[in-house]
Motif scaffolding. Structure first.
Motif, PDB file in Angstrom:
ATOM      1  N   ASN A 191      16.545  -5.021 -30.592  1.00  0.00           N
ATOM      2  CA  ASN A 191      16.606  -6.237 -29.499  1.00  0.00           C
ATOM      3  C   ASN A 191      18.147  -6.407 -29.560  1.00  0.00           C
ATOM      4  O   ASN A 191      18.602  -7.118 -30.659  1.00  0.00           O
ATOM      5  CB  ASN A 191      16.115  -7.926 -30.131  1.00  0.00           C
ATOM      6  CG  ASN A 191      14.795  -7.611 -30.344  1.00  0.00           C
ATOM      7  OD1 ASN A 191      13.968  -7.318 -29.476  1.00  0.00           O
ATOM      8  ND2 ASN A 191      13.911  -7.602 -31.241  1.00  0.00           N
ATOM      9  N   PRO A 192      18.971  -5.868 -29.166  1.00  0.00           N
ATOM     10  CA  PRO A 192      20.397  -5.249 -29.361  1.00  0.00           C
ATOM     11  C   PRO A 192      21.226  -6.881 -29.094  1.00  0.00           C
ATOM     12  O   PRO A 192      20.908  -7.188 -27.726  1.00  0.00           O
ATOM     13  CB  PRO A 192      21.318  -4.045 -27.645  1.00  0.00           C
ATOM     14  CG  PRO A 192      19.502  -4.292 -26.703  1.00  0.00           C
ATOM     15  CD  PRO A 192      18.303  -4.744 -28.135  1.00  0.00           C
ATOM     16  N   LYS A 193      21.896  -7.014 -29.311  1.00  0.00           N
ATOM     17  CA  LYS A 193      22.649  -8.736 -29.386  1.00  0.00           C
ATOM     18  C   LYS A 193      23.710  -8.220 -28.462  1.00  0.00           C
ATOM     19  O   LYS A 193      24.258  -9.122 -27.672  1.00  0.00           O
ATOM     20  CB  LYS A 193      22.726  -8.943 -30.968  1.00  0.00           C
ATOM     21  CG  LYS A 193      23.299  -9.754 -30.454  1.00  0.00           C
ATOM     22  CD  LYS A 193      24.159 -10.548 -32.332  1.00  0.00           C
ATOM     23  CE  LYS A 193      25.435 -11.039 -32.180  1.00  0.00           C
ATOM     24  NZ  LYS A 193      26.565 -11.076 -32.895  1.00  0.00           N
ATOM     25  N   ALA A 194      24.566  -6.942 -28.567  1.00  0.00           N
ATOM     26  CA  ALA A 194      25.574  -6.711 -27.241  1.00  0.00           C
ATOM     27  C   ALA A 194      25.269  -5.706 -26.832  1.00  0.00           C
ATOM     28  O   ALA A 194      24.932  -4.503 -27.705  1.00  0.00           O
ATOM     29  CB  ALA A 194      26.844  -6.894 -28.412  1.00  0.00           C
ATOM     30  N   TYR A 220      23.386   9.505 -31.638  1.00  0.00           N
ATOM     31  CA  TYR A 220      23.220   9.072 -32.584  1.00  0.00           C
ATOM     32  C   TYR A 220      24.319   7.757 -31.780  1.00  0.00           C
ATOM     33  O   TYR A 220      24.181   6.301 -32.456  1.00  0.00           O
ATOM     34  CB  TYR A 220      24.203   9.265 -33.760  1.00  0.00           C
ATOM     35  CG  TYR A 220      23.328  10.578 -33.786  1.00  0.00           C
ATOM     36  CD1 TYR A 220      22.390  10.281 -33.735  1.00  0.00           C
ATOM     37  CD2 TYR A 220      24.466  11.354 -34.735  1.00  0.00           C
ATOM     38  CE1 TYR A 220      21.499  11.836 -34.621  1.00  0.00           C
ATOM     39  CE2 TYR A 220      23.867  12.225 -35.652  1.00  0.00           C
ATOM     40  CZ  TYR A 220      22.183  12.977 -35.082  1.00  0.00           C
ATOM     41  OH  TYR A 220      21.818  13.665 -35.856  1.00  0.00           O
ATOM     42  N   LEU A 221      25.440   6.679 -30.704  1.00  0.00           N
ATOM     43  CA  LEU A 221      25.080   6.478 -30.712  1.00  0.00           C
ATOM     44  C   LEU A 221      24.501   5.780 -29.421  1.00  0.00           C
ATOM     45  O   LEU A 221      24.234   3.794 -29.975  1.00  0.00           O
ATOM     46  CB  LEU A 221      26.350   6.555 -29.509  1.00  0.00           C
ATOM     47  CG  LEU A 221      27.981   7.148 -29.621  1.00  0.00           C
ATOM     48  CD1 LEU A 221      29.330   7.016 -28.605  1.00  0.00           C
ATOM     49  CD2 LEU A 221      28.693   5.553 -30.903  1.00  0.00           C
ATOM     50  N   ASN A 222      23.625   5.710 -28.856  1.00  0.00           N
ATOM     51  CA  ASN A 222      22.476   5.231 -27.889  1.00  0.00           C
ATOM     52  C   ASN A 222      21.810   4.855 -28.564  1.00  0.00           C
ATOM     53  O   ASN A 222      21.216   3.716 -29.272  1.00  0.00           O
ATOM     54  CB  ASN A 222      21.596   6.408 -27.741  1.00  0.00           C
ATOM     55  CG  ASN A 222      22.964   7.144 -26.357  1.00  0.00           C
ATOM     56  OD1 ASN A 222      22.271   7.639 -25.762  1.00  0.00           O
ATOM     57  ND2 ASN A 222      24.125   6.152 -25.838  1.00  0.00           N
ATOM     58  N   ARG A 223      21.391   5.524 -30.436  1.00  0.00           N
ATOM     59  CA  ARG A 223      20.340   4.312 -31.025  1.00  0.00           C
ATOM     60  C   ARG A 223      21.088   2.891 -31.423  1.00  0.00           C
ATOM     61  O   ARG A 223      20.562   2.755 -31.968  1.00  0.00           O
ATOM     62  CB  ARG A 223      19.990   5.670 -32.173  1.00  0.00           C
ATOM     63  CG  ARG A 223      20.823   5.748 -33.044  1.00  0.00           C
ATOM     64  CD  ARG A 223      20.074   6.701 -34.021  1.00  0.00           C
ATOM     65  NE  ARG A 223      19.259   6.320 -35.351  1.00  0.00           N
ATOM     66  CZ  ARG A 223      20.269   6.129 -36.277  1.00  0.00           C
ATOM     67  NH1 ARG A 223      21.198   5.939 -36.259  1.00  0.00           N
ATOM     68  NH2 ARG A 223      19.517   5.725 -37.342  1.00  0.00           N
ATOM     69  N   LEU A 224      22.262   3.398 -32.029  1.00  0.00           N
ATOM     70  CA  LEU A 224      23.197   1.379 -32.244  1.00  0.00           C
ATOM     71  C   LEU A 224      23.013   0.769 -31.289  1.00  0.00           C
ATOM     72  O   LEU A 224      23.731  -0.371 -31.455  1.00  0.00           O
ATOM     73  CB  LEU A 224      24.460   1.965 -33.000  1.00  0.00           C
ATOM     74  CG  LEU A 224      24.220   2.927 -34.304  1.00  0.00           C
ATOM     75  CD1 LEU A 224      25.677   3.503 -34.456  1.00  0.00           C
ATOM     76  CD2 LEU A 224      23.365   2.391 -35.703  1.00  0.00           C
ATOM     77  N   GLY A 225      22.544   1.264 -29.792  1.00  0.00           N
ATOM     78  CA  GLY A 225      23.139   0.381 -28.983  1.00  0.00           C
ATOM     79  C   GLY A 225      24.847   0.182 -27.974  1.00  0.00           C
ATOM     80  O   GLY A 225      25.017  -0.423 -27.176  1.00  0.00           O
ATOM     81  N   ALA A 226      25.036   2.046 -27.533  1.00  0.00           N
ATOM     82  CA  ALA A 226      25.722   2.115 -27.421  1.00  0.00           C
ATOM     83  C   ALA A 226      26.390   2.926 -26.499  1.00  0.00           C
ATOM     84  O   ALA A 226      25.504   3.579 -26.646  1.00  0.00           O
ATOM     85  CB  ALA A 226      27.556   2.873 -28.469  1.00  0.00           C
ATOM     86  N   ASP A 227      26.785   2.754 -25.118  1.00  0.00           N
ATOM     87  CA  ASP A 227      26.492   3.995 -24.035  1.00  0.00           C
ATOM     88  C   ASP A 227      27.864   4.282 -23.904  1.00  0.00           C
ATOM     89  O   ASP A 227      28.751   4.342 -24.240  1.00  0.00           O
ATOM     90  CB  ASP A 227      25.558   2.988 -22.884  1.00  0.00           C
ATOM     91  CG  ASP A 227      23.959   2.577 -23.411  1.00  0.00           C
ATOM     92  OD1 ASP A 227      23.882   3.091 -23.681  1.00  0.00           O
ATOM     93  OD2 ASP A 227      24.357   1.466 -22.845  1.00  0.00           O
ATOM     94  N   VAL A 228      27.578   5.725 -22.528  1.00  0.00           N
ATOM     95  CA  VAL A 228      28.792   6.283 -23.080  1.00  0.00           C
ATOM     96  C   VAL A 228      29.171   6.025 -21.260  1.00  0.00           C
ATOM     97  O   VAL A 228      28.009   7.050 -20.938  1.00  0.00           O
ATOM     98  CB  VAL A 228      29.367   8.391 -23.267  1.00  0.00           C
ATOM     99  CG1 VAL A 228      30.168   8.483 -23.101  1.00  0.00           C
ATOM    100  CG2 VAL A 228      28.132   7.540 -24.760  1.00  0.00           C
ATOM    101  N   ILE A 229      30.388   6.073 -20.331  1.00  0.00           N
ATOM    102  CA  ILE A 229      30.571   6.815 -19.309  1.00  0.00           C
ATOM    103  C   ILE A 229      31.332   7.425 -19.018  1.00  0.00           C
ATOM    104  O   ILE A 229      32.301   7.431 -20.059  1.00  0.00           O
ATOM    105  CB  ILE A 229      31.310   5.917 -18.555  1.00  0.00           C
ATOM    106  CG1 ILE A 229      30.210   4.274 -19.091  1.00  0.00           C
ATOM    107  CG2 ILE A 229      31.700   5.679 -17.125  1.00  0.00           C
ATOM    108  CD1 ILE A 229      30.897   2.612 -17.607  1.00  0.00           C
ATOM    109  N   TYR A 230      31.200   8.934 -19.068  1.00  0.00           N
ATOM    110  CA  TYR A 230      32.408  10.026 -18.664  1.00  0.00           C
ATOM    111  C   TYR A 230      32.802  10.266 -17.136  1.00  0.00           C
ATOM    112  O   TYR A 230      32.675   9.687 -15.872  1.00  0.00           O
ATOM    113  CB  TYR A 230      31.002  11.389 -18.742  1.00  0.00           C
ATOM    114  CG  TYR A 230      30.508  10.943 -19.662  1.00  0.00           C
ATOM    115  CD1 TYR A 230      30.985  11.924 -21.575  1.00  0.00           C
ATOM    116  CD2 TYR A 230      28.714  10.889 -20.496  1.00  0.00           C
ATOM    117  CE1 TYR A 230      30.487  12.007 -22.484  1.00  0.00           C
ATOM    118  CE2 TYR A 230      28.105  11.223 -21.053  1.00  0.00           C
ATOM    119  CZ  TYR A 230      29.378  11.562 -22.070  1.00  0.00           C
ATOM    120  OH  TYR A 230      28.413  11.386 -24.036  1.00  0.00           O
ATOM    121  N   ASN A 231      33.861  11.250 -17.512  1.00  0.00           N
ATOM    122  CA  ASN A 231      34.910  11.168 -16.493  1.00  0.00           C
ATOM    123  C   ASN A 231      35.441   9.903 -16.115  1.00  0.00           C
ATOM    124  O   ASN A 231      35.657   9.729 -14.470  1.00  0.00           O
ATOM    125  CB  ASN A 231      34.043  12.247 -15.333  1.00  0.00           C
ATOM    126  CG  ASN A 231      33.697  13.436 -15.735  1.00  0.00           C
ATOM    127  OD1 ASN A 231      34.285  13.880 -16.265  1.00  0.00           O
ATOM    128  ND2 ASN A 231      32.624  13.556 -15.914  1.00  0.00           N
TER     129      ASN A 231
END
Ligand SMILES: Cc1cc2nc3c(=O)[nH]c(=O)nc-3n(C[C@H](O)[C@H](O)[C@H](O)COP(=O)(O)OP(=O)(O)OC[C@H]3O[C@@H](n4cnc5c(N)ncnc54)[C@H](O)[C@@H]3O)c2cc1C
Length: 419
Positions: A191-194, A220-231
């Motif tokens: 249940n990600p808060k952010a 590892y970022l995804n498992r903490l609820g952080a996504d990445v946008i590339y380029n």
């Protein structure tokens, strides 16, 4: 009795190490001259040393990273050398190369002129976000982080600009503090808060590491609820109704409660003569001897120098080289004899970077070999190397011995110059 100074500008990783090295290995070997003593004068805007490496955790939590762990007073570390060391709290504003004098502005706005017989520039870099650069007053610096933590506590959207280690480490710390620690094998928080978004200008995270390691970093970022946008680059930000509108290079925007700029650094060199700088505004030095060739007995150490791609690991290779050559030049200058042989620096360009991602995981490589997540945690993720290295860096523990080196034929007779 007159005292002549080897002046060191900047009191962080490179400047502190240089000061210890010069006190231990240069001053004792200078030729004796009646009525003259030699000393180190260290100039730094703050009385304190900031363990910048812990920056990503220090911004998110005073509990996880109390300020007592990342702020250390400088002067007590030189108590052993009190007659050979002078600390000047201030900012260098000008260097008169011909007169070999540095102008310094102190915190109470006094202008001080400091003559030098040799000058070491170790003024480093300023980060895009003020949260990672201690300017002068460490109490203000800590309060700034407290304000950030207060805003973070209620944030629902966080955007981090940059795809290097500072961006990745910060994203990991922020996402974990907001979304909690996931189960050991979870691929995303329940249940990600952010929503935390990393905007990377490159096609992968962590440019100096191989692609498979960068991919693991994203996982590892995804498992903490952080996504990445590339380029995609952050091209600007505006504040509207208390939110930050982050403008991206693909013409999209993201509305963020918090934007953290981790897009890079700027060298602190605006006060130096222009002819000392390269086209990236770094101090232009000979890539082997680390002498600043534009002026006699001037050397660059740390991130400010043109020779390095940055980072504290490289300093252990470079610093003894620059300061051995300083010693050689100074002995020749004071004695009027031919300079001894040069010492040469060789950059270690093997894949080396250790990147914790939250308090449990991390990625990295050292000396060209991949470092497993558990080892990253052991080396750096636990406390950002404070227990192993912070006090040791402050005390110059790595420079107690001068170390062996292979002499190279002298390339410059700067020691005999009249300057
Ligand atoms: C968040 C973060 C995490 C990092 N983590 C790592 C890591 O894990 N491993 C790693 O190898 N590297 C890491 N780095 C990079 C590392 O911090 C730098 O390599 C290191 O700080 C460089 O040290 P330095 O002494 O050359 O310069 P700096 O640390 O930039 O210090 C320069 C000093 O000079 C002072 N100064 C500036 N202008 C003047 C002036 N005009 N007069 C007098 N003094 C002046 C500054 O106040 C400062 O004290 C990290 C960087 C950041 C931002």
């Amino acid at each position: 009795m007159t005292t002549e100074s080897i002046v060191i500008l900047g009191g962080s990783f490179a400047g502190l190490s240089a000061a210890h090295y010069v006190i231990r290995h240069v001053l004792p070997q200078l030729p004796k001259k009646d009525g003259t003593t030699y000393a180190v004068t260290l100039v730094n805007p703050s009385k304190d040393f900031y363990w910048r490496i812990a920056g990503p955790r220090a911004i998110v939590s005073q509990e996880l990273m109390p300020s007592s762990k990342y702020i250390y007073p400088i002067e007590p570390a030189f108590a052993y050398a009190k007659d050979q060391f002078k600390f000047v709290q201030g900012t260098a504003t000008h260097v008169d190369a011909a007169g070999q004098t540095v102008s310094v502005t102190t915190p109470d706005n006094q202008q001080v002129q400091i003559p030098y017989i040799a000058l070491v520039v170790a003024t480093g870099v300023t980060t895009a976000s003020p949260l990672f650069t201690l300017k002068a007053d460490s109490a203000d610096f800590v309060s700034q982080k407290a304000a950030f933590q207060k805003a973070l506590a209620t944030a629902k959207t966080v955007v981090i600009g940059g795809g290097g280690p500072v961006a990745v480490e910060s994203a990991g710390e922020i996402a974990e503090v907001l979304n909690g620690k996931p189960g050991w094998f979870a691929s995303a928080p329940k249940n990600p808060k952010a929503k935390v978004t990393v905007v990377s200008g490159d096609k992968k995270l962590l440019p100096i590491l191989r692609e498979s390691i960068s991919n693991t970093a994203e996982k590892y970022l995804n498992r903490l609820g952080a996504d990445v946008i590339y380029n995609t680059k952050v091209v600007g930000t505006t504040i509207e109704n208390g939110k930050t509108i982050v403008k991206l290079s693909d013409d999209k925007t993201i509305e963020a409660d918090i934007y953290l700029d981790a897009t890079g650094v700027r060298p602190n060199t605006s006060f130096l003569p222009k002819e000392w700088l390269d086209n990236r505004n770094r101090v232009a030095c000979d890539p082997k001897t680390l002498r600043v060739t534009a002026s006699p007995r001037v050397y660059a150490v740390g991130d400010v120098g043109s020779y390095t791609r940055g980072g504290v690991m490289d300093q252990a290779n470079a610093l003894p080289v620059a300061l051995t050559n300083l010693k050689t030049d100074l002995i020749a200058h004071l004695s009027g004899k031919e300079p001894g042989p040069d010492r040469h620096y060789t950059a270690d360009l093997r894949e080396s970077q250790i990147v914790p991602i939250g308090t449990q995981k991390g990625v990295g490589a050292f000396g060209g070999n991949k470092v497993p997540s558990q080892m990253v945690w052991l080396i750096k993720g636990r406390d950002y190397m404070i227990s192993q290295l912070a006090q040791a860096t402050l005390d110059g523990a790595g420079y107690k011995k001068e170390g062996k080196w292979k002499p190279e034929p002298a390339t410059a007779k700067v020691g005999l110059s009249s300057g």
